[in-house]
Write an enzyme that holds these catalytic residues in place. Structure first.
Site, PDB file in Angstrom:
ATOM      1  N   SER A 112      53.314  73.054  13.955  1.00 60.91           N
ATOM      2  CA  SER A 112      53.982  71.772  14.194  1.00 60.91           C
ATOM      3  C   SER A 112      54.648  71.813  15.562  1.00 60.91           C
ATOM      4  O   SER A 112      55.073  72.886  16.019  1.00 60.91           O
ATOM      5  CB  SER A 112      55.035  71.564  13.112  1.00 60.91           C
ATOM      6  OG  SER A 112      55.870  70.502  13.459  1.00 60.91           O
ATOM      7  N   SER A 113      54.763  70.639  16.193  1.00 53.22           N
ATOM      8  CA  SER A 113      55.372  70.624  17.529  1.00 53.22           C
ATOM      9  C   SER A 113      56.833  71.061  17.483  1.00 53.22           C
ATOM     10  O   SER A 113      57.391  71.449  18.505  1.00 53.22           O
ATOM     11  CB  SER A 113      55.250  69.233  18.147  1.00 53.22           C
ATOM     12  OG  SER A 113      55.860  68.273  17.317  1.00 53.22           O
ATOM     13  N   CYS A 114      57.465  71.038  16.295  1.00 51.79           N
ATOM     14  CA  CYS A 114      58.879  71.425  16.242  1.00 51.79           C
ATOM     15  C   CYS A 114      59.073  72.929  16.343  1.00 51.79           C
ATOM     16  O   CYS A 114      60.201  73.402  16.352  1.00 51.79           O
ATOM     17  CB  CYS A 114      59.557  70.862  14.996  1.00 51.79           C
ATOM     18  SG  CYS A 114      58.984  71.641  13.517  1.00 51.79           S
ATOM     19  N   TYR A 141      62.294  76.341   9.256  1.00 56.77           N
ATOM     20  CA  TYR A 141      60.915  75.834   9.156  1.00 56.77           C
ATOM     21  C   TYR A 141      60.087  76.362  10.331  1.00 56.77           C
ATOM     22  O   TYR A 141      58.957  76.826  10.161  1.00 56.77           O
ATOM     23  CB  TYR A 141      60.991  74.313   9.173  1.00 56.77           C
ATOM     24  CG  TYR A 141      59.688  73.575   9.109  1.00 56.77           C
ATOM     25  CD1 TYR A 141      58.981  73.473   7.920  1.00 56.77           C
ATOM     26  CD2 TYR A 141      59.178  72.938  10.239  1.00 56.77           C
ATOM     27  CE1 TYR A 141      57.798  72.757   7.860  1.00 56.77           C
ATOM     28  CE2 TYR A 141      57.998  72.224  10.187  1.00 56.77           C
ATOM     29  CZ  TYR A 141      57.308  72.133   8.997  1.00 56.77           C
ATOM     30  OH  TYR A 141      56.135  71.431   8.935  1.00 56.77           O
ATOM     31  N   LYS A 145      56.737  78.752  10.420  1.00 57.55           N
ATOM     32  CA  LYS A 145      55.484  78.318  11.059  1.00 57.55           C
ATOM     33  C   LYS A 145      55.034  79.324  12.129  1.00 57.55           C
ATOM     34  O   LYS A 145      53.841  79.606  12.274  1.00 57.55           O
ATOM     35  CB  LYS A 145      55.666  76.942  11.704  1.00 57.55           C
ATOM     36  CG  LYS A 145      55.723  75.814  10.695  1.00 57.55           C
ATOM     37  CD  LYS A 145      54.358  75.534  10.149  1.00 57.55           C
ATOM     38  CE  LYS A 145      54.363  74.496   9.070  1.00 57.55           C
ATOM     39  NZ  LYS A 145      53.081  74.412   8.372  1.00 57.55           N
ATOM     40  N   HIS A 184      60.532  61.671   7.097  1.00 57.91           N
ATOM     41  CA  HIS A 184      60.530  61.676   8.559  1.00 57.91           C
ATOM     42  C   HIS A 184      60.904  60.290   9.072  1.00 57.91           C
ATOM     43  O   HIS A 184      60.997  59.335   8.302  1.00 57.91           O
ATOM     44  CB  HIS A 184      59.150  62.080   9.070  1.00 57.91           C
ATOM     45  CG  HIS A 184      58.857  63.536   8.887  1.00 57.91           C
ATOM     46  ND1 HIS A 184      57.836  63.996   8.085  1.00 57.91           N
ATOM     47  CD2 HIS A 184      59.459  64.637   9.389  1.00 57.91           C
ATOM     48  CE1 HIS A 184      57.826  65.328   8.117  1.00 57.91           C
ATOM     49  NE2 HIS A 184      58.801  65.739   8.893  1.00 57.91           N
TER      50      HIS A 184
HETATM   51  N1  LIG Z   1      54.278  65.282   8.734  1.00 53.19           N
HETATM   52  C1  LIG Z   1      54.328  65.643  10.003  1.00 53.19           C
HETATM   53  O1  LIG Z   1      54.890  64.965  10.859  1.00 53.19           O
HETATM   54  C2  LIG Z   1      53.669  66.932  10.443  1.00 53.19           C
HETATM   55  C3  LIG Z   1      53.666  67.206  11.820  1.00 53.19           C
HETATM   56  C4  LIG Z   1      53.092  68.391  12.255  1.00 53.19           C
HETATM   57  C5  LIG Z   1      52.548  69.265  11.340  1.00 53.19           C
HETATM   58  N2  LIG Z   1      52.555  68.956  10.011  1.00 53.19           N
HETATM   59  C6  LIG Z   1      52.026  69.961   9.104  1.00 53.19           C
HETATM   60  O2  LIG Z   1      51.065  69.427   8.221  1.00 53.19           O
HETATM   61  C7  LIG Z   1      51.151  70.083   6.971  1.00 53.19           C
HETATM   62  C8  LIG Z   1      51.262  69.038   5.861  1.00 53.19           C
HETATM   63  O3  LIG Z   1      52.405  68.235   6.094  1.00 53.19           O
HETATM   64  P1  LIG Z   1      52.590  66.824   5.355  1.00 53.19           P
HETATM   65  O4  LIG Z   1      53.406  65.997   6.248  1.00 53.19           O
HETATM   66  O5  LIG Z   1      51.288  66.364   4.866  1.00 53.19           O
HETATM   67  O6  LIG Z   1      53.522  67.239   4.126  1.00 53.19           O
HETATM   68  P2  LIG Z   1      53.640  66.546   2.685  1.00 53.19           P
HETATM   69  O7  LIG Z   1      53.197  65.143   2.749  1.00 53.19           O
HETATM   70  O8  LIG Z   1      55.006  66.851   2.170  1.00 53.19           O
HETATM   71  O9  LIG Z   1      52.588  67.337   1.823  1.00 53.19           O
HETATM   72  C9  LIG Z   1      52.757  68.687   1.580  1.00 53.19           C
HETATM   73  C10 LIG Z   1      51.755  69.137   0.557  1.00 53.19           C
HETATM   74  O10 LIG Z   1      52.021  70.515   0.301  1.00 53.19           O
HETATM   75  C11 LIG Z   1      51.875  70.741  -1.070  1.00 53.19           C
HETATM   76  N3  LIG Z   1      52.803  71.791  -1.490  1.00 53.19           N
HETATM   77  C12 LIG Z   1      54.099  71.940  -1.174  1.00 53.19           C
HETATM   78  N4  LIG Z   1      54.615  72.998  -1.814  1.00 53.19           N
HETATM   79  C13 LIG Z   1      53.593  73.522  -2.543  1.00 53.19           C
HETATM   80  C14 LIG Z   1      53.489  74.635  -3.414  1.00 53.19           C
HETATM   81  N5  LIG Z   1      54.531  75.433  -3.676  1.00 53.19           N
HETATM   82  N6  LIG Z   1      52.290  74.880  -3.993  1.00 53.19           N
HETATM   83  C15 LIG Z   1      51.217  74.095  -3.760  1.00 53.19           C
HETATM   84  N7  LIG Z   1      51.255  73.030  -2.924  1.00 53.19           N
HETATM   85  C16 LIG Z   1      52.433  72.759  -2.333  1.00 53.19           C
HETATM   86  C17 LIG Z   1      52.240  69.434  -1.771  1.00 53.19           C
HETATM   87  O11 LIG Z   1      51.504  69.395  -2.966  1.00 53.19           O
HETATM   88  P3  LIG Z   1      51.821  68.367  -4.195  1.00 53.19           P
HETATM   89  O12 LIG Z   1      51.771  66.995  -3.612  1.00 53.19           O
HETATM   90  O13 LIG Z   1      50.730  68.606  -5.161  1.00 53.19           O
HETATM   91  O14 LIG Z   1      53.178  68.723  -4.710  1.00 53.19           O
HETATM   92  C18 LIG Z   1      51.827  68.392  -0.754  1.00 53.19           C
HETATM   93  O15 LIG Z   1      50.558  67.884  -1.074  1.00 53.19           O
HETATM   94  C19 LIG Z   1      52.350  71.019   7.039  1.00 53.19           C
HETATM   95  O16 LIG Z   1      51.917  72.312   7.312  1.00 53.19           O
HETATM   96  C20 LIG Z   1      53.124  70.500   8.209  1.00 53.19           C
HETATM   97  O17 LIG Z   1      53.826  71.503   8.871  1.00 53.19           O
HETATM   98  C21 LIG Z   1      53.099  67.808   9.541  1.00 53.19           C
END
Ligand SMILES: NC(=O)c1ccc[n+]([C@@H]2O[C@H](COP(=O)([O-])OP(=O)(O)OC[C@H]3O[C@@H](n4cnc5c(N)ncnc54)[C@H](OP(=O)(O)O)[C@@H]3O)[C@@H](O)[C@H]2O)c1
Length: 339
Positions: A112-114, A141, A145, A184
């Site tokens: 992630s960019s953070c 976090y 990462k 967010h």
């Molecule tokens: N959102 C952003 O702005 C952003 C920016 C940069 C990078 N990212 C990266 O993208 C990735 C996904 O982010 P997101 O925004 O999509 O997050 P999100 O919407 O909160 O989704 C996270 C997912 O992780 C699963 N999860 C969490 N804890 C778990 C566990 N203990 N066991 C199994 N599954 C688990 C959840 O599953 P369930 O739904 O089944 O509970 C959910 O589907 C992350 O690595 C994040 O760092 C996100």
């Protein structure tokens, strides 16, 4: 070196019901992939190393995208550093270790960019990683990462496997967490302005000063970039994924208000933290490979608001409806992890 995926690749999308994971699921389904594998956290808790290893041995994925993580906004990150560190370390370690020991040929880890230093020069180049102190509010976090990215580079060096990492900028889109406290900035703003519109409030108060500048990437564009990288990228450097465009939080609020149709006053609560003053990724590395984001901020926000309106019951508004699992072949439904 190219590693093109084919529609019959056994592709495990870890976190397939989240914002990024569900966009990946939609993307690969729409491109005819028939062997997608997804498990909710209820079915498979990735913090459990034994269960994760068993799952990999049983399902034998060939390719893995790690989009499962404990993710949250600035306040959630700041108030639960232990959860953000421990859960994320466990999830990614279990995923990556199991991938290696079960012969997964290709893996994409999402950073992630953070994770870049708080005062990194803008736009942020990939080489800025580990070059200075982190932003305090999301340090736990970010450290988790960085450990994941380090594991990927270590695997490349020690085991010569073509595993890669990407650094997406702030992502938004359908299925986001719309809880104003835990989500967010984009979904939290949509929720705030929508509620104010419905309630007929004369003003909306947003967090912080409105001055920080951010870059936003539509989730479907990120999914497309992930596919592109899996096909075309094989380097130890965790590659930036962004749009190259930047807006202030105040400008973002005005765009969201316009899309929602809210015409009242916008106020700023400066007692709430701003986070990093600026964050824009240098995307020249990805540009040079030939990938560019296609969705403008405005049209991505419109799509997201339309999704929010059509799915209000399932949108993740603190303790909202917990929807069921996707039927085989369907797009995944969403389940809140926050609030
Ligand atoms: N959102 C952003 O702005 C952003 C920016 C940069 C990078 N990212 C990266 O993208 C990735 C996904 O982010 P997101 O925004 O999509 O997050 P999100 O919407 O909160 O989704 C996270 C997912 O992780 C699963 N999860 C969490 N804890 C778990 C566990 N203990 N066991 C199994 N599954 C688990 C959840 O599953 P369930 O739904 O089944 O509970 C959910 O589907 C992350 O690595 C994040 O760092 C996100």
């Amino acid at each position: 070196m190219n590693h093109p995926l084919s529609p019959d690749t056994r592709l495990y999308i870890a976190g397939h019901r989240g914002l990024v994971g569900s966009a990946l699921w939609r993307h690969f389904r729409s491109r005819g992939f028939t062997e997608l594998i997804g498990r909710s956290s209820d079915e498979l808790d990735l913090r459990d190393s034994t269960a994760t290893a068993r799952f990999f041995a049983e399902t034998r994925p060939e390719v893995v995208v790690c989009a499962a993580a404990l993710v949250g906004g600035i306040v959630a990150n700041d108030s639960k550093p232990v959860d953000f560190l421990s859960d994320n370390l466990r999830i990614q370690l279990n995923l990556i270790d199991s991938a290696v020991s079960n012969g997964v040929r290709r893996l994409l880890f999402l950073g992630s960019s953070c994770v870049y230093p708080r005062d990194a020069e803008q736009p942020i180049v990939e080489e800025a990683l580990l070059s200075g102190p982190l932003e305090a509010t999301n340090q736990a976090y970010a450290v988790a990462k960085i450990a994941g990215i380090t594991q990927i580079t270590g695997i490349r060096r020690q085991l010569s496997l073509p595993y890669i990492s990407a650094m997406p900028t702030n992502v938004f889109g359908p299925g986001d967490n719309f809880d104003p406290a835990a989500g967010h900035v984009v979904p939290a703003m949509i929720q705030r302005f929508h509620r104010a519109l419905v309630a007929g409030d004369r003003s909306v108060t947003c967090w912080g000063s409105g001055r920080p500048r951010r870059e936003f990437l539509y989730a479907d564009d990120l999914a497309d970039a992930c596919h592109f990288l899996l096909d075309n990228y094989d380097d130890r450097v965790a590659i930036n994924v962004g749009t190259g465009a930047e807006v202030s939080i105040e400008e973002l609020a005005r765009i969201v208000a316009r899309i929602v149709g809210y015409t009242g006053e916008i106020r700023w609560d400066t007692s709430k933290p701003d986070g990093t003053p600026r964050k824009r990724l240098d995307t020249r590395r990805l540009d040079s490979l030939g990938w560019h984001a296609r969705t403008s901020l405005e049209s991505g926000l419109r799509n997201t608001y339309e999704w929010f309106l059509a799915n209000t019951d399932e949108a993740r508004v603190g303790g909202a409806t917990r929807a069921g699992l996707p039927a085989e072949g369907d797009a995944p439904t969403f389940k809140g992890r926050h609030g």
